[in-house]
Design a protein around this motif. Structure first.
Motif, PDB file in Angstrom:
ATOM      1  N   ILE A 138       0.887  -1.333   0.086  1.00  0.00           N
ATOM      2  CA  ILE A 138      -0.066  -0.016  -0.063  1.00  0.00           C
ATOM      3  C   ILE A 138       0.875   1.236  -0.155  1.00  0.00           C
ATOM      4  N   GLN A 142       2.271   1.797  -3.157  1.00  0.00           N
ATOM      5  CA  GLN A 142       1.516   2.280  -4.428  1.00  0.00           C
ATOM      6  C   GLN A 142       1.086   3.987  -4.125  1.00  0.00           C
ATOM      7  N   ARG A 175      -7.293  -2.314   3.238  1.00  0.00           N
ATOM      8  CA  ARG A 175      -6.718  -1.161   2.526  1.00  0.00           C
ATOM      9  C   ARG A 175      -6.664   0.151   3.311  1.00  0.00           C
ATOM     10  N   ARG A 190      -6.627  -5.611  -0.440  1.00  0.00           N
ATOM     11  CA  ARG A 190      -7.736  -5.764  -1.512  1.00  0.00           C
ATOM     12  C   ARG A 190      -8.650  -4.531  -1.425  1.00  0.00           C
ATOM     13  N   CYS A 191      -8.925  -3.915  -2.729  1.00  0.00           N
ATOM     14  CA  CYS A 191      -9.676  -2.810  -2.565  1.00  0.00           C
ATOM     15  C   CYS A 191     -11.228  -3.416  -3.111  1.00  0.00           C
ATOM     16  N   CYS A 249      -6.887   2.289  -4.656  1.00  0.00           N
ATOM     17  CA  CYS A 249      -6.017   1.441  -5.527  1.00  0.00           C
ATOM     18  C   CYS A 249      -5.557   2.231  -6.844  1.00  0.00           C
TER      19      CYS A 249
END
Ligand SMILES: [Zn+2]
Length: 321
Positions: free
Chosen positions: A34, A37, A92, A257-258, A294
């Motif tokens: 995360i 990203q 998330r 996981r989004c 995401c």
């Protein structure tokens, strides 16, 4: 064999005498993904990783298909930290200003911004979603330290009157990425025989809390423990000493996981209200929106925006009648 710190998982435990329940989470790889990203700077990396571990800990003792969202909403430069976890281990997270450390560079300081300073003063909003309940359960408490762990313990104390101990640890590698991340939570169970025998004596719960606090005060930093420990029980033992424990066989892997989707995004657009959507219709254009968790982009067609506006108008008219 992979070390404990490299396998993202939630482990659940109980005291053999059922005086408390506990959870241990490892969030190293999920935090790394995360933060990579979002391209977070170091203090945002620490803040987000702590929040992720905190959400995973609070979700650990919920039930199937329930999820919890934590929003640390303060007046500091990070502009809010949000983390969400499901009972099944989907995580998330997001923060308003991933490059929060740029503030320090502007001030010519090399010291890392403390998480409490990055978040600032404000409130913690906890949103708990339960299947088959139309509205999520929302509660808000003031931030007590803005360090995340104590704020979550304070929330548990306020919402359920249950004393708890939460320790969160994050270690950064030299390049600023997450070396290891995780957390430990111990929650006392409500006791029926918890009244003091006579004035001035302590209740069984108070005696237990004193013992747990003593152990926590002596515990080395959790991040170094996560790196060294070979199993989750060893990590918990630092905080529980010789108290007999039972490990639950319900273990979930934790993953990023989004759950964003076209329809979820449209629903959140509808929340903006009729006036905002009317403006969008007047602009006669499709809208491109990006998921802040995401980065996925969605296009909402002008025709769909017109439909949403019509739906809002109908709902408003029904309410007025
Ligand atoms: Zn998304």
């Amino acid at each position: 064999m992979k070390s404990l710190s490299e396998i993202d998982r939630v482990y659940r435990f109980y005291a053999k005498d059922l005086t408390f329940r506990a959870a241990v989470v490892i969030t190293t790889r999920t935090s790394r993904t995360i933060c990579g990203q979002l391209q977070t700077s170091p203090s945002a990396t620490v803040g987000l990783s702590r929040a992720l571990s905190g959400a995973a800990l609070l979700a650990a003792h919920m039930s199937e298909h329930q999820q919890i969202g934590l929003h640390f909403n303060g007046d500091g430069p990070i502009a809010g930290v949000f983390a969400e976890a499901t009972y099944e281990g989907e995580l998330r997270a997001w923060c308003g200003n991933p490059q929060v450390d740029a503030i320090r560079q502007q001030m010519n300081s090399t010291a890392r911004l403390d998480v409490a300073d990055a978040i600032g003063k404000g409130v913690l909003t906890v949103v708990r979603s339960v299947p088959f309940e139309k509205q999520p359960r929302v509660s808000t408490v003031p931030l007590v330290t803005s360090q995340i762990g104590q704020d979550l313990a304070w929330y548990l104390e306020q919402s359920a009157q249950i004393p708890s101990l939460i320790s969160l640890g994050v270690l950064l590698a030299e390049d600023g990425t997450v070396q290891c991340s995780g957390g430990v939570m111990i929650e006392l169970m409500p006791q029926s025989d918890n009244a003091p025998a006579s004035p001035g004596t302590t209740t069984p719960n108070e005696t237990l809390i004193n013992r747990l606090e003593e152990l926590a005060a002596k515990a080395p930093p959790l991040s170094s423990q996560i790196e060294k420990a070979t199993n989750a029980e060893d990590l918990l033992r630092v905080y529980t000493g010789e108290i007999p424990l039972v490990a639950s066989d319900v273990i979930h892997d934790l993953n990023f996981r989004c759950r964003c989707s076209q329809s979820r995004l449209e629903r959140s657009l509808a929340l903006l209200g009729g006036h905002e959507i009317d403006e969008m219709v007047k602009a006669r254009k499709d809208i491109e929106a990006k998921c802040q968790f995401c980065g996925a982009t969605y296009v909402i067609k002008l025709e769909r925006i017109e439909d949403l506006l019509a739906e809002i108008r109908t709902a408003d008219a029904t309410r007025k009648n």
